[in-house]
Motif scaffolding. Structure first.
Motif, PDB file in Angstrom:
ATOM      1  N   GLU A 196       0.820  -1.214   0.000  1.00  0.00           N
ATOM      2  CA  GLU A 196       0.000   0.000   0.000  1.00  0.00           C
ATOM      3  C   GLU A 196       0.856   1.268   0.000  1.00  0.00           C
ATOM      4  O   GLU A 196       0.665   2.162   0.796  1.00  0.00           O
ATOM      5  N   GLN A 197       1.830   1.314  -0.909  1.00  0.00           N
ATOM      6  CA  GLN A 197       2.670   2.500  -0.970  1.00  0.00           C
ATOM      7  C   GLN A 197       2.996   2.844  -2.417  1.00  0.00           C
ATOM      8  O   GLN A 197       2.994   1.990  -3.272  1.00  0.00           O
ATOM      9  N   ILE A 198       3.260   4.126  -2.639  1.00  0.00           N
ATOM     10  CA  ILE A 198       3.688   4.587  -3.949  1.00  0.00           C
ATOM     11  C   ILE A 198       5.197   4.391  -4.032  1.00  0.00           C
ATOM     12  O   ILE A 198       5.939   4.784  -3.135  1.00  0.00           O
ATOM     13  N   LEU A 199       5.647   3.783  -5.114  1.00  0.00           N
ATOM     14  CA  LEU A 199       7.075   3.544  -5.310  1.00  0.00           C
ATOM     15  C   LEU A 199       7.575   4.412  -6.441  1.00  0.00           C
ATOM     16  O   LEU A 199       6.954   4.488  -7.493  1.00  0.00           O
ATOM     17  N   LYS A 200       8.698   5.075  -6.248  1.00  0.00           N
ATOM     18  CA  LYS A 200       9.317   5.836  -7.307  1.00  0.00           C
ATOM     19  C   LYS A 200      10.102   4.863  -8.179  1.00  0.00           C
ATOM     20  O   LYS A 200      10.764   3.958  -7.678  1.00  0.00           O
ATOM     21  N   ILE A 201      10.006   5.023  -9.488  1.00  0.00           N
ATOM     22  CA  ILE A 201      10.694   4.145 -10.426  1.00  0.00           C
ATOM     23  C   ILE A 201      12.046   4.761 -10.785  1.00  0.00           C
ATOM     24  O   ILE A 201      12.135   5.925 -11.140  1.00  0.00           O
ATOM     25  N   PHE A 202      13.095   3.983 -10.675  1.00  0.00           N
ATOM     26  CA  PHE A 202      14.444   4.422 -11.002  1.00  0.00           C
ATOM     27  C   PHE A 202      14.964   3.611 -12.175  1.00  0.00           C
ATOM     28  O   PHE A 202      14.643   2.435 -12.321  1.00  0.00           O
ATOM     29  N   GLN A 203      15.769   4.246 -12.998  1.00  0.00           N
ATOM     30  CA  GLN A 203      16.482   3.535 -14.058  1.00  0.00           C
ATOM     31  C   GLN A 203      17.912   3.345 -13.590  1.00  0.00           C
ATOM     32  O   GLN A 203      18.587   4.311 -13.227  1.00  0.00           O
ATOM     33  N   ILE A 204      18.357   2.105 -13.573  1.00  0.00           N
ATOM     34  CA  ILE A 204      19.700   1.770 -13.090  1.00  0.00           C
ATOM     35  C   ILE A 204      20.502   1.194 -14.259  1.00  0.00           C
ATOM     36  O   ILE A 204      20.081   0.229 -14.888  1.00  0.00           O
ATOM     37  N   GLU A 205      21.641   1.808 -14.536  1.00  0.00           N
ATOM     38  CA  GLU A 205      22.542   1.285 -15.554  1.00  0.00           C
ATOM     39  C   GLU A 205      23.518   0.337 -14.865  1.00  0.00           C
ATOM     40  O   GLU A 205      24.128   0.690 -13.853  1.00  0.00           O
ATOM     41  N   ILE A 206      23.651  -0.866 -15.404  1.00  0.00           N
ATOM     42  CA  ILE A 206      24.586  -1.853 -14.851  1.00  0.00           C
ATOM     43  C   ILE A 206      25.698  -2.065 -15.875  1.00  0.00           C
ATOM     44  O   ILE A 206      25.439  -2.428 -17.020  1.00  0.00           O
ATOM     45  N   ILE A 207      26.932  -1.837 -15.445  1.00  0.00           N
ATOM     46  CA  ILE A 207      28.091  -1.982 -16.325  1.00  0.00           C
ATOM     47  C   ILE A 207      28.981  -3.083 -15.765  1.00  0.00           C
ATOM     48  O   ILE A 207      29.402  -3.023 -14.611  1.00  0.00           O
ATOM     49  N   GLU A 208      29.232  -4.090 -16.569  1.00  0.00           N
ATOM     50  CA  GLU A 208      30.175  -5.138 -16.182  1.00  0.00           C
ATOM     51  C   GLU A 208      31.492  -4.870 -16.902  1.00  0.00           C
ATOM     52  O   GLU A 208      31.503  -4.579 -18.092  1.00  0.00           O
ATOM     53  N   MET A 209      32.582  -4.948 -16.165  1.00  0.00           N
ATOM     54  CA  MET A 209      33.886  -4.634 -16.737  1.00  0.00           C
ATOM     55  C   MET A 209      34.733  -5.899 -16.873  1.00  0.00           C
ATOM     56  O   MET A 209      34.821  -6.700 -15.948  1.00  0.00           O
ATOM     57  N   LEU A 210      35.327  -6.041 -18.044  1.00  0.00           N
ATOM     58  CA  LEU A 210      36.238  -7.135 -18.334  1.00  0.00           C
ATOM     59  C   LEU A 210      37.602  -6.533 -18.645  1.00  0.00           C
ATOM     60  O   LEU A 210      37.694  -5.437 -19.184  1.00  0.00           O
ATOM     61  N   SER A 211      38.661  -7.259 -18.326  1.00  0.00           N
ATOM     62  CA  SER A 211      40.010  -6.742 -18.563  1.00  0.00           C
ATOM     63  C   SER A 211      40.925  -7.879 -19.000  1.00  0.00           C
ATOM     64  O   SER A 211      40.862  -8.975 -18.449  1.00  0.00           O
ATOM     65  N   ASN A 212      41.759  -7.588 -20.002  1.00  0.00           N
ATOM     66  CA  ASN A 212      42.737  -8.560 -20.469  1.00  0.00           C
ATOM     67  C   ASN A 212      43.960  -7.786 -20.957  1.00  0.00           C
ATOM     68  O   ASN A 212      43.825  -6.784 -21.649  1.00  0.00           O
ATOM     69  N   ILE A 213      45.134  -8.214 -20.589  1.00  0.00           N
ATOM     70  CA  ILE A 213      46.366  -7.554 -21.025  1.00  0.00           C
ATOM     71  C   ILE A 213      46.935  -8.343 -22.200  1.00  0.00           C
ATOM     72  O   ILE A 213      47.136  -9.561 -22.102  1.00  0.00           O
ATOM     73  N   VAL A 214      47.175  -7.623 -23.309  1.00  0.00           N
ATOM     74  CA  VAL A 214      47.758  -8.253 -24.496  1.00  0.00           C
ATOM     75  C   VAL A 214      49.095  -7.572 -24.787  1.00  0.00           C
ATOM     76  O   VAL A 214      49.290  -6.397 -24.481  1.00  0.00           O
ATOM     77  N   GLU A 215      50.007  -8.314 -25.377  1.00  0.00           N
ATOM     78  CA  GLU A 215      51.309  -7.763 -25.739  1.00  0.00           C
ATOM     79  C   GLU A 215      51.296  -7.395 -27.211  1.00  0.00           C
ATOM     80  O   GLU A 215      50.876  -8.189 -28.058  1.00  0.00           O
ATOM     81  N   VAL A 216      51.736  -6.158 -27.499  1.00  0.00           N
ATOM     82  CA  VAL A 216      51.730  -5.634 -28.866  1.00  0.00           C
ATOM     83  C   VAL A 216      53.095  -5.007 -29.142  1.00  0.00           C
ATOM     84  O   VAL A 216      53.580  -4.205 -28.343  1.00  0.00           O
TER      85      VAL A 216
END
Length: 114
Positions: free
Chosen positions: A57-77
């Motif tokens: 029995e309550q009003i809920l505010k709607i939020f937009q949440i951005e989810i960022i997953e980070m991947l990392s890899n070291i390559v030799e060049v």
């Protein structure tokens, strides 16, 4: 619950996408319910409008949440300078010569948008 569409609503439309939109919107408005609390019919809200939680029995505010997953890899060049090395690594990535896998996961970031 009626599992059929009201076909008479489609008579004024020619486009298949418009027909299915009109039929499905009508069906949801008249046949859907909340499986959690059996509220019938469902309240209609836009994507950015506040929502109503009937259970609490309550009003809920709607939020937009951005989810960022980070991947990392070291390559030799091999390169003559840092700029050339970055360009070569970017090209290798675009040409799918370098892959990032789930075990390259380094973190998650959450951003709130209102």
């Amino acid at each position: 619950m009626n599992l059929n569409f009201n076909q008479s609503l489609a008579k004024n439309y020619k486009s298949p996408s418009q027909i299915i939109r009109v039929l499905s919107e009508d069906w949801v408005a008249n046949q859907s319910y909340c499986p959690n609390c059996n509220a019938e019919p469902l309240s209609e809200f836009t994507n950015i409008e506040n929502g109503y939680d009937k259970k609490d029995e309550q009003i809920l505010k709607i939020f937009q949440i951005e989810i960022i997953e980070m991947l990392s890899n070291i390559v030799e060049v091999g390169a003559e300078n840092e700029q050339e090395a970055l360009l070569k690594a970017q090209e290798m990535y675009r040409n799918e010569e370098v892959f990032l896998y789930s075990d390259d996961f380094i973190g998650t970031k959450f951003n709130i948008f209102e």
